[in-house]
Design an enzyme around this catalytic site. Structure first.
Site, PDB file in Angstrom:
ATOM      1  N   GLY A  67       6.899 -20.281 -27.037  1.00 14.12           N
ATOM      2  CA  GLY A  67       7.915 -20.781 -27.953  1.00 14.12           C
ATOM      3  C   GLY A  67       8.244 -22.233 -27.687  1.00 14.12           C
ATOM      4  O   GLY A  67       7.557 -22.925 -26.931  1.00 14.12           O
ATOM      5  N   HIS A  68       9.325 -22.689 -28.308  1.00 12.01           N
ATOM      6  CA  HIS A  68       9.694 -24.097 -28.231  1.00 12.01           C
ATOM      7  C   HIS A  68      11.178 -24.220 -27.913  1.00 12.01           C
ATOM      8  O   HIS A  68      11.961 -23.306 -28.181  1.00 12.01           O
ATOM      9  CB  HIS A  68       9.379 -24.792 -29.565  1.00 12.01           C
ATOM     10  CG  HIS A  68       9.301 -26.285 -29.459  1.00 12.01           C
ATOM     11  ND1 HIS A  68      10.422 -27.093 -29.516  1.00 12.01           N
ATOM     12  CD2 HIS A  68       8.242 -27.116 -29.302  1.00 12.01           C
ATOM     13  CE1 HIS A  68      10.053 -28.350 -29.403  1.00 12.01           C
ATOM     14  NE2 HIS A  68       8.739 -28.399 -29.261  1.00 12.01           N
ATOM     15  N   PHE A  69      11.544 -25.362 -27.337  1.00 11.94           N
ATOM     16  CA  PHE A  69      12.949 -25.615 -26.992  1.00 11.94           C
ATOM     17  C   PHE A  69      13.818 -25.851 -28.226  1.00 11.94           C
ATOM     18  O   PHE A  69      15.027 -25.672 -28.182  1.00 11.94           O
ATOM     19  CB  PHE A  69      13.064 -26.847 -26.086  1.00 11.94           C
ATOM     20  CG  PHE A  69      12.287 -26.736 -24.810  1.00 11.94           C
ATOM     21  CD1 PHE A  69      12.737 -25.921 -23.780  1.00 11.94           C
ATOM     22  CD2 PHE A  69      11.111 -27.438 -24.635  1.00 11.94           C
ATOM     23  CE1 PHE A  69      12.034 -25.813 -22.597  1.00 11.94           C
ATOM     24  CE2 PHE A  69      10.392 -27.337 -23.458  1.00 11.94           C
ATOM     25  CZ  PHE A  69      10.855 -26.519 -22.436  1.00 11.94           C
ATOM     26  N   VAL A  70      13.200 -26.277 -29.327  1.00 10.33           N
ATOM     27  CA  VAL A  70      13.953 -26.720 -30.500  1.00 10.33           C
ATOM     28  C   VAL A  70      13.571 -25.943 -31.763  1.00 10.33           C
ATOM     29  O   VAL A  70      14.433 -25.498 -32.513  1.00 10.33           O
ATOM     30  CB  VAL A  70      13.743 -28.234 -30.735  1.00 10.33           C
ATOM     31  CG1 VAL A  70      14.434 -28.689 -32.016  1.00 10.33           C
ATOM     32  CG2 VAL A  70      14.258 -29.033 -29.529  1.00 10.33           C
TER      33      VAL A  70
ATOM     34  N   LYS B 194      17.161 -17.268 -32.705  1.00  4.32           N
ATOM     35  CA  LYS B 194      15.723 -17.295 -32.420  1.00  4.32           C
ATOM     36  C   LYS B 194      15.150 -15.893 -32.174  1.00  4.32           C
ATOM     37  O   LYS B 194      14.123 -15.522 -32.762  1.00  4.32           O
ATOM     38  CB  LYS B 194      15.465 -18.193 -31.208  1.00  4.32           C
ATOM     39  CG  LYS B 194      14.007 -18.244 -30.774  1.00  4.32           C
ATOM     40  CD  LYS B 194      13.827 -19.188 -29.586  1.00  4.32           C
ATOM     41  CE  LYS B 194      12.378 -19.209 -29.142  1.00  4.32           C
ATOM     42  NZ  LYS B 194      12.167 -20.130 -28.003  1.00  4.32           N
TER      43      LYS B 194
END
Length: 403
Positions: free
Chosen positions: A231-234, A285
């Site tokens: 996944g991604h931080f943002v 998320k």
């Protein structure tokens, strides 16, 4: 690619980081002379050299890949005569690259301070684990150590899991890439000033550089990021997902991508207007990605790719090596090349990603087979230094050179 064919490099490197940096410059045309100890050569020659699956003609996959197009001079740098021959080669060279431990070049008398007196135009570059200054400069380092100290391992892996190193040895490869970049910059400056310089590359420094915006986020917030898997931080959704066949990645960077994705997925709950903006999706998320996981299992990877690509949503299959190296785009850009032995044996290797406008993109790329230890000693020492056959025989008898 012959863009650098007016430069000569003396390659003192071994293992991975140094040979990889030298390989990149050699691919671009630099004339590269591996300077190796007579008899055994550099350490990478032994890696997989006897493997029935990963070797050919006594060379393992490491050496075959990293030393294409290079030549080899076998020279004992610990002997006075060998060192004098090396100094003569330095007079003819533009670059000296090494990845010895700190202090080795000084002990051998081949450090920048010595070599610049012999050739003021020489550019030298040393790749070490921690660099040649600072309190930890003498520590031993390899790829895994650089990845750990540089911070990247702490954000690699699944949330709540153990730190995981990058599957690609970016600690070593990063050092080689930055070394090649530094050498090109130093050569450009030297062409303007007439004076060479030394480049000090730390593998750990390179890993810190690669932290990039994530390090800035830490400085701004004071918060240590943790692993987020794929996944991604943002961005949300930005992850790998299972399908009915193979895994797929979907990367929704802009809100417009989300609108298109929702249209494709056809799920009423995902059409909630509040989810149109990134901050709300990030807050939700886990819920968003759990919804996608269920929906994406209903079709094959190929079916989803067709739908997603039609809407220009960033996506891709998660390829294994076979799928990646046979990918039509990778093939079309000559990213698979051949190393060709004089007996006709062909070994396939990754190509060079730097493409020039005057290249023939349809012409296959062929690299020369790596040299045996000292294979080019006579050729180099006669053509560059004008040493006589008698001199070479005497030096060979003393063990100063290998032929």
């Amino acid at each position: 690619m012959k863009s650098l064919n007016n430069y000569t490099m003396l390659d003192l490197t071994h293992m991975l980081s140094g040979p990889f940096g030298a390989m990149l410059l050699t691919d671009l045309g630099m004339s590269t002379i591996k300077v190796e100890a007579p008899g055994k050569g550099e350490g990478t020659r032994n890696l997989l050299a006897k493997s029935p699956e990963y070797s050919s003609h006594g060379m393992g996959a490491y050496f075959l890949t990293l030393n294409r197009n290079k030549k080899s001079v076998a020279l004992d740098l610990k002997s006075p005569e060998g060192k004098e021959i090396f100094y003569e080669l330095v007079k003819k060279a533009d670059v000296v690259l090494d990845n010895f431990s700190p202090g080795v070049t000084e002990r051998l008398g081949i450090d920048f301070g010595t070599l610049k007196e012999i050739n003021p135009k020489i550019v030298t570059c040393s790749i070490t684990g921690f660099g040649q200054s600072g309190p930890d400069s003498s520590k031993t380092s390899f790829d895994l150590v650089a990845q750990a100290v540089g911070g990247g391992m702490s954000i690699t892996g699944e949330m709540g899991g153990r730190p995981i190193r990058s599957g690609i040895p970016i600690g070593d490869l990063g050092g080689g890439i930055y070394a090649a970049l530094g050498i090109l910059a130093a050569l450009n400056e030297r062409n303007n000033t007439g004076v060479g310089k030394h480049i000090d590359i730390s593998m750990v420094d390179c890993q810190v550089s690669l932290l990039n915006y994530m390090a800035t986020m830490y400085f701004m917030s004071g918060k240590n990021p943790g692993p987020v898997g794929n996944g991604h931080f943002v961005h949300v959704p930005y992850n790998t997902f299972e399908t009915a066949t193979k895994d797929i990645v979907i990367a929704v960077i802009f809100d417009s991508f989300w609108d298109s994705l929702v249209e494709i997925l056809g799920d009423e709950e995902l059409k909630d207007p509040e989810l149109k903006t990134q901050p709300v999706r990030l807050k939700n998320k886990d819920w968003v990605e759990s919804k996608l996981k269920k929906i994406l299992l209903t079709k094959s990877c190929e079916e989803w790719l067709e739908l997603l690509e039609a809407k220009r949503i960033p996506c891709a299959p998660v390829n294994d090596f076979e799928s990646a190296l046979n990918n039509r785009q990778i093939q079309a850009r000559n990213m698979v090349a051949d190393i060709v032995h004089e007996d006709g044996t062909v070994i396939r290797v990754p190509g060079n990603p730097i493409k020039f406008s005057d290249e023939n993109k349809n012409e296959p790329v062929h690299y020369a087979w790596p040299p045996k230890v000292g294979e080019n000693t006579v050729e180099i020492l006669t053509t560059l230094l004008n040493l006589s056959e008698n001199s070479l025989s005497l030096l060979s008898e003393k063990g100063v050179i290998g032929k």
